[in-house]
Design an enzyme around this catalytic site. Structure first.
Site, PDB file in Angstrom:
ATOM      1  N   HIS A 213      27.810  33.900  59.593  1.00 55.70           N
ATOM      2  CA  HIS A 213      27.144  34.739  59.077  1.00 55.70           C
ATOM      3  C   HIS A 213      26.938  34.989  57.500  1.00 55.70           C
ATOM      4  CE1 HIS A 213      26.572  38.815  57.256  1.00 55.70           C
ATOM      5  NE2 HIS A 213      27.707  38.214  56.167  1.00 55.70           N
ATOM      6  N   GLU A 214      27.521  33.493  57.059  1.00 59.32           N
ATOM      7  CA  GLU A 214      27.273  33.125  55.212  1.00 59.32           C
ATOM      8  C   GLU A 214      26.214  32.021  55.366  1.00 59.32           C
ATOM      9  OE1 GLU A 214      28.725  35.281  53.274  1.00 59.32           O
ATOM     10  OE2 GLU A 214      30.133  35.923  54.496  1.00 59.32           O
TER      11      GLU A 214
ATOM     12  N   GLU B 224      21.697  42.222  55.685  1.00 59.90           N
ATOM     13  CA  GLU B 224      23.535  41.656  56.320  1.00 59.90           C
ATOM     14  C   GLU B 224      23.377  41.823  57.759  1.00 59.90           C
ATOM     15  OE1 GLU B 224      26.581  41.410  55.932  1.00 59.90           O
ATOM     16  OE2 GLU B 224      25.570  41.104  53.251  1.00 59.90           O
TER      17      GLU B 224
END
Length: 285
Positions: A139-140, A219
């Site tokens: 995700h990062e 996100e």
């Protein structure tokens, strides 16, 4: 009280520096075009300065310990996983760091895709399974690969410019209106500065809502890309695990938008992260 004092002091300092710089540049901020140049200069300037020092600020604020030589198998695995994911998405190896916190969280920051930092909390590294940590890292890494730090900086620059410009235009209208009364003196310097400060605050809240909205969209995108990188089931499992994690530890407000786990807020429009339930539902659909 300390935060309010710092906010007021910063606003006054920005105005003072702005006046000096505008004088040196020969820009007349009393005209609409001069005011717009003034607003853009400080709106985008402040945003890009924040981006330029983002890694340094993150390390200092969160107490990050950058891994140079892995000290154990966990740190070695962390470095190897980040390296593999960075290679898969075509970016340079980020700096990898750990910060001490019971909260299960992680964040990515940095001025560019090839000059970034990925940091995880000790609570996340030692409180999740390897698959869950791998998904959080993906995700990062997706945030970095998608250029989300730069995207949010550009948007922040636009809304900063709007706030600075609109606040002074409205204050000028109020000043002219007051000057039209019997006394005809206008607001005066201190009253004018007070009006500008209040307008900066009110318009700043509106601007924050816009930035938060874009952050929430990014996100969802990072979740989707992480799912493609390591598997949707791993990303869903990581988000489910975050729902069960400790709720007592929080990231500082200036770092919250960078984390994997956004805290629920009464002011929904100011949330930098969508609710975990919404993110899980999006991945499942």
């Amino acid at each position: 009280m300390k935060r309010i004092f710092l906010l007021i002091a910063t606003n006054i300092a920005v105005l003072m520096v702005a006046s000096i710089v505008m004088s040196l540049l020969g820009v007349n901020s009393s005209t609409m075009s001069g005011l717009l140049v003034f607003a853009a200069l400080f709106g985008f300037g402040g945003a890009f300065v924040s981006l330029a020092i983002s890694k340094w600020m993150a390390k200092k604020t969160m107490g990050c310990e950058v891994i140079v030589t892995p000290r154990d198998q966990n740190e070695q695995w962390l470095m190897d996983t980040v390296a593999a994911q960075a290679k898969a998405v075509g970016i340079k190896m980020p700096e990898v760091a750990i910060y001490a916190s019971q909260d299960m969280n992680a964040f990515a920051t940095g001025p560019s895709k090839d000059n970034s930092l990925v940091a995880v909390s000790s609570g996340l590294l030692y409180g999740m399974t390897a698959d869950e940590v791998e998904a959080v890292l993906a995700h990062e890494i997706s945030h970095v690969a998608n250029g989300d730090m730069v995207t949010l900086t550009l948007i922040q620059g636009v809304v900063n410019t709007f706030v600075i410009f609109a606040a002074r235009v409205i204050a000028g209208i109020i000043d002219n209106f007051v000057a039209g009364d019997e006394e005809g003196e206008g607001l005066g310097m201190f009253a004018y500065m007070a009006v500008v400060f209040v307008l900066d605050m009110l318009l700043g809240i509106l601007a924050s809502m816009i930035v938060a909205y874009v952050s929430r969209k990014r996100e969802f995108k990072a979740d989707e890309d992480a799912g493609q990188l390591v598997g949707n089931h791993k990303m869903i499992a990581a988000l489910e695990r975050l729902k069960q994690g400790p709720k007592n530890a929080e990231m500082p407000p200036q770092m919250a938008a960078l984390g994997i786990h956004g805290k629920t807020s009464v002011a929904q429009l100011l949330m930098s992260h969508p609710p975990l339930e919404s993110r899980i539902a999006a991945l499942k659909s």
